[in-house]
Design a protein around this motif. Structure first.
Motif, PDB file in Angstrom:
ATOM      1  N   GLU A 302       0.828  -1.209   0.000  1.00 53.64           N
ATOM      2  CA  GLU A 302       0.000   0.000   0.000  1.00 53.64           C
ATOM      3  C   GLU A 302       0.858   1.252   0.000  1.00 53.64           C
ATOM      4  O   GLU A 302       0.559   2.236  -0.683  1.00 53.64           O
ATOM      5  CB  GLU A 302      -0.934  -0.003   1.217  1.00 53.64           C
ATOM      6  CG  GLU A 302      -2.079  -0.985   1.087  1.00 53.64           C
ATOM      7  CD  GLU A 302      -2.970  -0.980   2.324  1.00 53.64           C
ATOM      8  OE1 GLU A 302      -2.497  -0.525   3.390  1.00 53.64           O
ATOM      9  OE2 GLU A 302      -4.135  -1.441   2.220  1.00 53.64           O
ATOM     10  N   ARG A 306       0.896   4.250  -2.894  1.00 51.97           N
ATOM     11  CA  ARG A 306       0.618   5.642  -2.562  1.00 51.97           C
ATOM     12  C   ARG A 306       1.692   6.577  -3.111  1.00 51.97           C
ATOM     13  O   ARG A 306       1.410   7.708  -3.524  1.00 51.97           O
ATOM     14  CB  ARG A 306       0.509   5.804  -1.047  1.00 51.97           C
ATOM     15  CG  ARG A 306      -0.825   5.337  -0.485  1.00 51.97           C
ATOM     16  CD  ARG A 306      -1.042   5.864   0.919  1.00 51.97           C
ATOM     17  NE  ARG A 306      -0.021   5.415   1.861  1.00 51.97           N
ATOM     18  CZ  ARG A 306      -0.075   4.278   2.546  1.00 51.97           C
ATOM     19  NH1 ARG A 306      -1.116   3.465   2.393  1.00 51.97           N
ATOM     20  NH2 ARG A 306       0.891   3.945   3.380  1.00 51.97           N
ATOM     21  N   GLU A 309       0.872   7.158  -6.902  1.00 51.28           N
ATOM     22  CA  GLU A 309      -0.420   7.753  -7.264  1.00 51.28           C
ATOM     23  C   GLU A 309      -0.315   9.184  -7.804  1.00 51.28           C
ATOM     24  O   GLU A 309      -0.995   9.547  -8.770  1.00 51.28           O
ATOM     25  CB  GLU A 309      -1.378   7.717  -6.071  1.00 51.28           C
ATOM     26  CG  GLU A 309      -1.975   6.336  -5.864  1.00 51.28           C
ATOM     27  CD  GLU A 309      -2.881   6.294  -4.638  1.00 51.28           C
ATOM     28  OE1 GLU A 309      -2.874   7.271  -3.842  1.00 51.28           O
ATOM     29  OE2 GLU A 309      -3.601   5.293  -4.461  1.00 51.28           O
TER      30      GLU A 309
END
Length: 849
Positions: A302, A306, A309
């Protein structure tokens, strides 16, 4: 009834007309065919008073073409009072009619109308004492119907007279009397048949009374048997209830044992399921280390996603910028192309600048010359209209001279006809007759004295104003011929102006178009510069996009790994609950084991109680109760049948009473019915052709003969008289035939009507027709004091026409007003007044002269 004023709006061919008849006594109604003469003096009064239409057509067909509303107003004097009837018709929507009846009171009109049109029409009929058919027959001799009565064969005249007198009503009355008589006869016959049937019915009354007494005795004995059977059934049902309660107790205990066995089995199954659940929970808790490791890996993935992104968002923004700049480039290219196209057209217009300037210079002179020619044309138009007005005035004065000449010529011909009698009067001393004229030659001698004056009047007819007007018209035509108007030149000027006006418009726009050309050149250069700047921006966006694609190459793999690790988070969250569930399941297994032991003890106790209950044979008790119920049901049915029989017998006795009352009623009403039947049979005979109608005709013929002779004597100056013969002896056999022969007498003696000449027959036709009209009005109790003769002259030659005119004049004194509708110009001058119908630009104009 005397008409005094007729007003018409949008009725037939007439748009607006107000005809004042107050001062008119004897008049010719004249005008060309189709101008509405007959419409005004026959159809309009009938429709206004009674609602009748021409040939039964719809009221909407009477409304003038192109209009939606029509109205007719008729003012008339009746018994010294003044009345007015107004009827209107609107074709809007489904159509609407209105009707007003008014009476003049102290100068104001007071309404006498009813609440509905039907009530108002009934008031009009009661006021006049006439219906539509009698009104028409009494006041109008319609076109082609002056000899409608006399032209028929003698055998048909009596039937025609019967129809004119309205005796068909007696045929209807006879049919009604026959119908009522037949109904009474049928009622008497039905009454006789019913009385016979009643006697047959009453013959069985005594037997019904005996049967009723026997039935009541049987009802008493059956009631005692039903009571005994009810007591026996009650004892059997009590024993059955006790046995059924014991059986129910046994069934309840067996059901309790079965329920406990079922519950023990369910608890065993529940215990087994809890044990299996305990094993699954222990297995889940053994995997706790692996679950924690997978959750830590999920957090690492995760974090990496991030970090990537923002780069993905930048790549999306670059795509949007690329699309936006590409659309802006296309818009600037369209602007450039449109500006270049407009610039090309403006340059073409600027190339024709000299030609346009030259056209603008010539255009005002051409327009001024055209205005001069149009002013000359207007002068010609004004003079032409003045010349036409003079010609119309000349024609009108000429027409009036022709009318006056026709009236004088008609009077001359009438005097010559009268004067010719002097030549035929060989048996009379003319010199003595001049000193003391007889009734026959008085009119002829007066005509001979008037003849020279009439011929002098005819020769003196001249109007000097006609020559003056003709000279004025010729001078105007000379002026028109000298006006220098050139139609070909006008056409040429209009063509030149039409060609130069667009060029002059372009000349006025040259300066603005030069400015527009400069503006469009600037706009084109700006658009091309903008396109170059935008294309450079697209190159930079494409370069940055390629760099971002390399850095985001591993993002799809990371996103797929993220999705595969997400379930481990849920399994981690379930670990605390699994530990608590493990403890609860262990405790629940112990509880279920205790319940199973207790239910086994309860089942043993129920089995012990079941062994102590005594078993009874319920089936035998049920059979005994069924036998008692069956016997009781049969007894009750028997008792019910007896009660029904008694009720039917009582009802039959009541029916006997009703039949006896009906018998008395029928016997009482037979005598009045027989009396009424005799009366209707007498009415049928009275209403037959040999009854009242025959008496009316026999009484009417002498009155018709008297009135006809009065009128015929006035028309022929005593030369003719007539009589009616209603029966004629048969030649082939003994007896007489019903007929209505017209026998006319003159100096030569009596002979049949059919043997007289056409002119003499015309006098007789009009005399009988006028007499029929007067007879009808007298019989109706309301005298019609005006007469309309519609086109009674058109089919006659000059000689017979003069005879008809003379006949109408002679009989005019019997009526307050006489109107003769004719299109014959020679006949128009024979009347002191004329009502003229003339076409105009707005429709039809009506003038009383």
């Amino acid at each position: 009834m005397i008409p005094t004023k007729l007003e018409i709006t949008n009725f037939g061919p007439i748009g607006e007309a107000s005809i004042d008849l107050d001062a008119v006594n004897l008049a010719a109604v004249v005008g060309h065919n189709g101008t509405g003469k007959s419409t005004a003096f026959t159809i309009a009064p009938i429709w206004c008073l009674f609602g009748g239409t021409k040939n039964g057509c719809s009221p909407d067909n009477l409304v003038r073409m192109g209009e939606n509303d029509a109205a007719v107003s008729l003012e008339f004097e009746h018994h010294g009072e003044q009345y007015k009837v107004i009827r209107t018709r609107s074709t809007n929507g489904r159509g609407k009619t209105s009707l007003e009846l008014q009476k003049q009171n102290s100068g104001d009109w007071e309404s006498l109308s009813g609440t509905t049109i039907r009530e108002t029409e009934e008031k009009i009929r009661n006021l006049l004492g006439l219906d539509e058919e009698t009104f028409t027959s009494s006041s109008m001799i319609l076109q082609g119907k002056s000899n409608e009565f006399t032209a028929k064969a003698p055998g048909q005249r009596k039937q025609t007279l019967s129809q004119i007198l309205g005796l068909e009503i007696y045929e209807k009355l006879q049919e009604v009397a026959k119908k009522h008589g037949n109904e009474l006869d049928a009622r008497l016959q039905a009454s006789k048949e019913r009385l016979s049937a009643i006697e047959d019915v009453l013959a069985g009354k005594h037997g019904v009374q005996i049967t009723l007494e026997s039935t009541e005795t049987q009802i008493q004995s059956s009631s005692v048997a039903v009571s005994e059977l009810e007591e026996s059934l009650t004892e059997a049902e009590t024993s059955l209830i006790r046995a059924q309660e014991a059986q129910g107790r046994i069934k309840g205990l067996n059901d309790r044992i079965a329920d406990l066995s079922s519950r023990i089995q369910k608890n065993e199954e529940s215990k087994k399921a809890l044990s299996a659940n305990l094993d699954r929970l222990e297995c889940t808790l053994a995997q706790e280390p692996e679950i924690l490791q997978r959750v830590e890996e999920l957090a690492s993935v995760e974090k990496t996603i991030r970090d990537l992104e923002p780069l993905e968002a930048r790549r999306g923004a670059l795509r949007d910028d690329y699309v936006k700049i590409d659309q802006e480039i296309k818009a600037n290219k369209n602007i450039s192309l449109e500006a270049k196209s407009r610039l090309t057209k403006i340059r073409e217009d600027l190339a024709m600048g000299d030609i346009a300037i030259e056209a603008a210079k010539k255009l005002p002179g051409l327009k001024m010359e055209l205005e001069t020619q149009e002013a000359l044309h207007e002068d010609i138009y004004t003079l032409t209209r003045k010349e036409e007005e003079l010609v119309q005035e000349i024609n009108k004065k000429t027409h009036r001279l022709d009318q006056a000449r026709a009236r004088i010529e008609a009077d001359i011909r009438a005097c010559e006809v009268q004067t010719s009698k002097l030549a035929d009067a060989r048996c009379v001393d003319l010199e003595a007759a001049r000193i003391s004229p007889c009734a026959f030659l008085k009119g002829a001698m007066e005509a001979a004295q008037q003849l020279p004056d009439l011929k002098a009047q005819l020769e003196a007819l001249i109007d000097p104003e006609i020559s003056v007007l003709q000279q004025e018209a010729a001078q105007i035509q000379t002026k028109i011929d000298h006006i220098p108007y050139d139609s070909e030149k006008v056409a040429s000027l209009k063509m030149q102006i039409a060609a130069f006006e667009p060029l002059a418009t372009k000349a006025a726009e040259l300066s603005s178009k030069e400015e527009m050309a400069t503006l469009l050149e600037t706009q084109t250069k700006r658009a091309e510069i903008k396109i170059e700047e935008l294309e450079k921006q697209l190159e930079n966006i494409e370069k940055e996009g390629r760099e971002l694609a390399l850095r985001l190459e591993d993002l799809p793999t990371l996103q797929a790994r993220l999705e595969s690790l997400r379930p481990w988070v849920e399994r981690k969250e379930q670990l605390p609950a699994a530990k608590e569930r493990l403890i609860w399941v262990s405790q629940q297994i112990e509880v279920v084991a205790g319940e199973i032991s207790q239910m086994m003890l309860d089942a043993d106790a129920v089995r012990a109680e079941l062994k102590g209950i005594q078993i009874t044979d319920v089936r035998e008790i049920e059979l005994e109760a069924m036998r008692s119920r069956r016997e009781l049901k049969d007894a009750r049915l028997r008792l019910q049948e007896l009660h029904s029989t008694r009720g039917a017998l009582i009802a039959r006795l009541e029916e006997f009473k009703r039949v006896e009352a009906e018998q008395e009623s029928l016997l009482a009403e037979r005598a009045p019915l027989a009396s009424d039947l005799t009366l209707y049979q007498q009415l049928v005979k009275a209403f037959s052709k040999d009854g009242i109608p025959a008496l009316i005709i026999e009484n009417a013929i002498p009155e018709l003969e008297r009135i006809s002779n009065e009128i015929l004597g006035e028309m022929s100056q005593g030369k003719h008289s007539l009589r009616f013969e209603t029966q004629r002896e048969l030649k082939s056999r003994a007896g007489v035939a019903e007929t209505l022969d017209i026998i006319v007498s003159d100096w030569a003696g009596p002979r049949p009507y059919e043997t007289f000449s056409g002119g003499e027959q015309l006098r007789i036709d009009f005399a009988i027709r006028f007499a029929l009209a007067e007879l009808l009005s007298r019989r109706a109790g309301s005298k019609i004091e005006w007469l309309v003769v519609d086109e009674g002259l058109g089919s006659q030659d000059r000689e017979h026409r003069d005879l008809v005119l003379e006949a109408i004049k002679n009989v005019a004194n019997r009526f307050k007003k006489v109107f003769v509708i004719t299109h014959i110009e020679e006949a128009q001058g024979a009347f002191p007044s004329q009502i003229r119908f003339e076409r105009s630009d707005t429709g039809v104009e009506v003038e009383v002269v």
